[in-house]
Each structure stands twice: as C-alpha cells, then as structure tokens.
Design an enzyme around this catalytic site. Structure first.
Site, PDB file in Angstrom:
ATOM      1  N   ASP A   1      64.614  12.672 -25.402  1.00  0.00           N
ATOM      2  CA  ASP A   1      65.715  11.791 -25.816  1.00  0.00           C
ATOM      3  C   ASP A   1      66.963  11.949 -24.940  1.00  0.00           C
ATOM      4  OD1 ASP A   1      64.201  10.775 -27.871  1.00  0.00           O
ATOM      5  OD2 ASP A   1      64.988  12.173 -29.370  1.00  0.00           O
TER       6      ASP A   1
ATOM      7  N   LYS B   1      68.843  14.825 -36.326  1.00  0.00           N
ATOM      8  CA  LYS B   1      68.193  13.618 -36.861  1.00  0.00           C
ATOM      9  C   LYS B   1      66.758  13.910 -37.297  1.00  0.00           C
ATOM     10  CE  LYS B   1      67.639   9.972 -33.984  1.00  0.00           C
ATOM     11  NZ  LYS B   1      66.236   9.531 -33.915  1.00  0.00           N
TER      12      LYS B   1
HETATM   13  C1  S3P Z   1      61.153  12.361 -32.919  1.00  0.00           C
HETATM   14  C2  S3P Z   1      60.232  12.402 -31.906  1.00  0.00           C
HETATM   15  C3  S3P Z   1      60.436  11.766 -30.594  1.00  0.00           C
HETATM   16  C4  S3P Z   1      61.904  11.421 -30.356  1.00  0.00           C
HETATM   17  C5  S3P Z   1      62.556  10.794 -31.554  1.00  0.00           C
HETATM   18  C6  S3P Z   1      62.473  11.713 -32.763  1.00  0.00           C
HETATM   19  C7  S3P Z   1      60.832  13.010 -34.202  1.00  0.00           C
HETATM   20  O1  S3P Z   1      59.699  10.569 -30.533  1.00  0.00           O
HETATM   21  O2  S3P Z   1      62.018  10.550 -29.247  1.00  0.00           O
HETATM   22  O3  S3P Z   1      63.914  10.496 -31.299  1.00  0.00           O
HETATM   23  O4  S3P Z   1      61.746  13.215 -35.018  1.00  0.00           O
HETATM   24  O5  S3P Z   1      59.653  13.332 -34.415  1.00  0.00           O
HETATM   25  P1  S3P Z   1      58.164  10.537 -30.044  1.00  0.00           P
HETATM   26  O6  S3P Z   1      57.330  11.153 -31.071  1.00  0.00           O
HETATM   27  O7  S3P Z   1      57.876   9.066 -29.876  1.00  0.00           O
HETATM   28  O8  S3P Z   1      58.153  11.262 -28.732  1.00  0.00           O
END
Ligand code: S3P
Length: 448
Positions: free
Chosen positions: A325, A27
């Site tokens: 996550d 993702k």
């Molecule tokens: C992500 C960073 C994380 C993660 C999210 C995806 C990203 O969030 O929880 O699912 O793609 O940069 P945070 O930056 O809030 O930790």
C-alpha cells in the site's frame, strides 16, 4: 466514499515540518476487530478503532447481519457478537463504498452461513477483481453471481455447512487468505491456506487471540495456515495500534522537506507491514524507533524522522508484500532522490483502489517528474533533493493514497499542486489534512 461530493484541494510548498503526529488506528486491524468481535459471544471492546469510511462500512454490514455495535462517548467501541454461525440475513444490500477489504473479508464470512447477501460499491470498487475470492469460496460451496469480469455488484448465497478446502494462494493477498480463513471459521473440519509469499498476518494473530483453533507452520511451498471450524470465539479487549500505512506519508514528508524533524507516535510495526521503512532506510532516510512496546499483540513504536538526502535504489522485490500500500508515497520519495529509482515486481498495484502504476506515473509526470512505466512497476528519476515543478491538477481517481501521496509531493514543489478530489482520504485517514495544518501551525509557533 461514493456519496461524498468531490473536494478539490490545493496544497503548496511549506516550511520545515516539526512536531508530533499521532496516526489513526490500523485499517486492517480495525476491520478484523469488528468482524471477529461480531462473531464472539459476549461484549468485546475496541479502543483506537480507525473511524474511516472503509471501517464504518464494515461496522454497518456487521450490524445489518445482527451484531450490536456502538461507539461510546469515550471513543471505545462496544460490540455484542452473535456467535460463530449466528449471522443473519441482511434486509438490504451491503454497501461497501470504496473498501476492498470489507468486501472480500465479508464475502468469506457470508460464504459459510445460510444467507444471501448482495455486495455493492463505488465506481473504484466496482472495477476491482473479485474472482480471486469467488474461486475459493465457490469451492467451499458458496453460489456467487457477479457482474461481468467477476466484479461488483455481486450476490453471494452461502452454504451451511460449507466444505473445508486446502487452497494455495495464486496471488499474494492477505484479503484472499483472510476471506478463506473467515469462511473456515464456520465450516466443519480443517480449512487450509498455503501462502507461497507471506502477507500481513493480522487475521492469524487476531483469530488466535479470540481463541480460534489456528496453526501456522512453514512448509516446503510456503506458510501453511490451518483453522478448525465451528469454534467459539471469546470476546476480547482490543487496542488498535496506529497504521504504518498512514505513518508512511509523514515519513516521506519529513524526509523530503528540508529541516523537518517529526515524531510519528504509536506506529504499528508488524514485520509484515514495515517494508516501506526498510526501503526508505535503504534510500538514506533518517528514521529511528523510540519507545518500542507491544500493543494488542502487535509491536509498536514512535518513529522519529528527520530530513535526509535520499538516493535512488532498486526496490528489493522481497519487500513488495510488506509495503504493497506504500508504493504511491515511495514513488514520491523517489521523485526527490538522487538518481533513478526502479520498482518492479509490483503488478498488484494495478488492481488497487486505482491502477496505482498508471495513476502515479500520470500525476508525477504532470508535476514535472521523469517516469518510465513498466507492466509491474515504475522507474522514477529524482531531483536530488530540489523541489519538483508542481503546478498541476492531478486526478485522485477515487484513491485515498493517490490523493495523500500527491499532497505530500506538493509540500516540496515549486508551484502548488491541486488534487481534483481529496474526499477519498476519509476512507482511511479522515484527519490527514487537519494533522498537516496542525503540523504547519506548530512549526510556525516554534519559529515565532
Ligand atoms: C489488506 C490487504 C491488502 C492491502 C489492503 C488491506 C488487508 O490487499 O492492499 O489495503 O487488510 O487484508 P491485498 O490482499 O489485495 O493485497
């Protein structure tokens, strides 16, 4: 996503899980590949893109700001970018659905363009804090009017040229880091982010891959990332590796369901993402890496996982950022381990798609699991391998990972578990239930 009708799902205990699973594209990498391709001059191609609701929200927003984005019948996405600085004013609000990553990263992109954009989202996203990006982007010159508490809906008026900043991250967040770096892409001079705790580094890797002038070094206060703005990005051919966060559901499922043995193919193993594998191994999980290779600049392998007796651990806090996550599904693993697992230092879980500490405690307790809640984590007393009671209806709270985690728990419960709404699974893993059905069918075939 908000427009999908709720989908109740009931899952019961299953026999051994055996077979091969291929997880969908990562993702984080999928979002970034669309955004950077949309800023390159020329055609980029992306193979293995995650076609989940969150990533489609990013695609729609980049289209609304001028990029040409098409999915070919061959499954390859072709993107004609507008060039750094070339985004145009969107005609309507940018609908972000459930996606915090789309919102925060796109806020960064818009911040250094002379355009105004309104960001809206579903009930889950509208409850999440945006102050963490509003603060640095305002320092760069963006004017942001947010709803109460720094939340969505919000309107952002970018500034061009924006002001380069040096910013030390007050929370360990790859989204905040990436928002600033993406704003820095169209900002004259050098924009600097210092992260005291290293978070996923997909933005740094991909920006460098697209030809941005980016440097990373270790300083006394942490990782120092610098980007020189007003660069030209060169179009790329990207192959997105499988998402380790999606793989984690299968790693736990096969670990807890007796006699299971599955191969999870094509899993991205970027070291900033593999905390859950380390934690599961500490618990005694039997996970081996096969066919290690490099795909699109990221380490990838197939993971073979067999059922094992798990034992409780104190989850090392240094693993937190690299498994942020995966806590919901790790809590499920803990529910089947021998002893009391304690996970602390994960306060950030409170501001994800749901408050994942409260949500998992409530769901697991309803299924008969003994939990203790802390401000920054949970303690869970496991069954030592026996099935949990189950027999409950749990609330997924518009959170895909709560829905999938409890679905995994149901596979080794005495009575079925009902997820009140499994529709959010489509945000990150549209094929999750189809894969589960196929795995069960494959197993039945092998047994016949
Ligand atoms: C992500 C960073 C994380 C993660 C999210 C995806 C990203 O969030 O929880 O699912 O793609 O940069 P945070 O930056 O809030 O930790």
């Amino acid at each position: 996503m908000s427009h999908l009708p709720p989908q109740t799902k009931t899952l019961g205990p299953c026999g051994p899980l055996r077979g091969t699973i291929t997880v969908p594209g990562d993702k984080s990498i999928s979002h970034r590949s669309l955004m950077l391709s949309a800023l390159a001059v020329g055609e980029s191609r992306v193979e293995g893109l995650l076609e989940g609701e969150d990533v489609l929200a990013t695609a729609a927003a980049m289209r609304a700001m001028g990029a040409e984005i098409q999915r070919g019948a061959d499954g390859i996405w072709r993107i004609h970018g507008v060039g750094v600085g070339g985004l145009r004013q969107p005609d309507t609000a940018l609908e972000m659905g459930n996606s915090g990553t789309s919102t925060r990263l796109l806020m960064g992109l818009v911040a250094s363009h002379a355009i105004t954009a309104t960001f809206t989202g579903d009930a889950s996203l509208s409850g999440r804090p945006m102050g963490r990006v509003i603060e640095p982007l305002s320092a760069m010159g963006a004017a942001i009017t947010a709803s109460l508490g720094g939340r969505l809906p919000l309107m952002l008026r970018g500034l061009c040229p924006a002001v380069p900043i040096t910013y030390t991250l007050p929370v360990a967040s790859a989204q905040v880091k990436s928002a600033i770096l993406l704003a820095g892409l169209n900002t004259p001079g050098i924009t600097t982010v210092i992260e005291p705790v290293a978070t996923r580094d997909h933005s740094e890797r991909m920006l460098a891959g697209f030809g941005a002038d980016l440097s990373v070094e270790q300083g006394p206060e942490g990782r120092i990332i610098q980007i020189r703005g007003e660069a030209e990005l060169r179009p790329q051919q990207i192959v997105v590796p499988g998402d380790p966060s999606s793989a984690a559901f299968w790693l736990v499922a096969a670990s807890v369901v007796p006699d299971s043995d599955i191969l999870v193919a094509n899993v991205g193993l970027n070291p900033t993402r593999t905390g859950v594998i380390a934690a599961l191994r500490l618990m005694g999980a039997d996970i081996t890496e096969e066919n290690a290779r490099v795909v699109g600049g990221e380490p990838v392998a197939d993971l073979r996982v067999r059922h094992a007796t798990l034992r409780a651990i104190e989850v090392p806090t240094e693993l937190t950022p690299s498994m942020i996550d995966e806590y919901p599904v790790l809590f499920v693993a803990a529910a089947f381990a021998e002893g009391r697992t304690v996970a602390r230092g994960a306060h950030e879980l409170r501001v994800k798609e749901s408050d994942r500490i409260a949500a998992m405690r409530a769901a697991l307790e309803l299924c008969g699991v003994v939990c203790e809640e802390f401000e920054d984590g949970l303690a869970i007393t496991g069954t030592g391998g026996a099935p949990i009671a189950g027999g409950a209806t749990i609330a997924s709270l518009l959170d895909h990972r709560i829905a999938m985690s409890l679905s995994v728990a149901a596979l080794h419960a005495r009575r079925p578990i009902t997820i009140d709404d499994a529709a959010p699974v489509a945000t990150s893993y549209p094929g999750f239930y189809a894969s589960l059905d196929r795995l069960a069918a494959d197993t039945a075939e092998q047994a016949a």
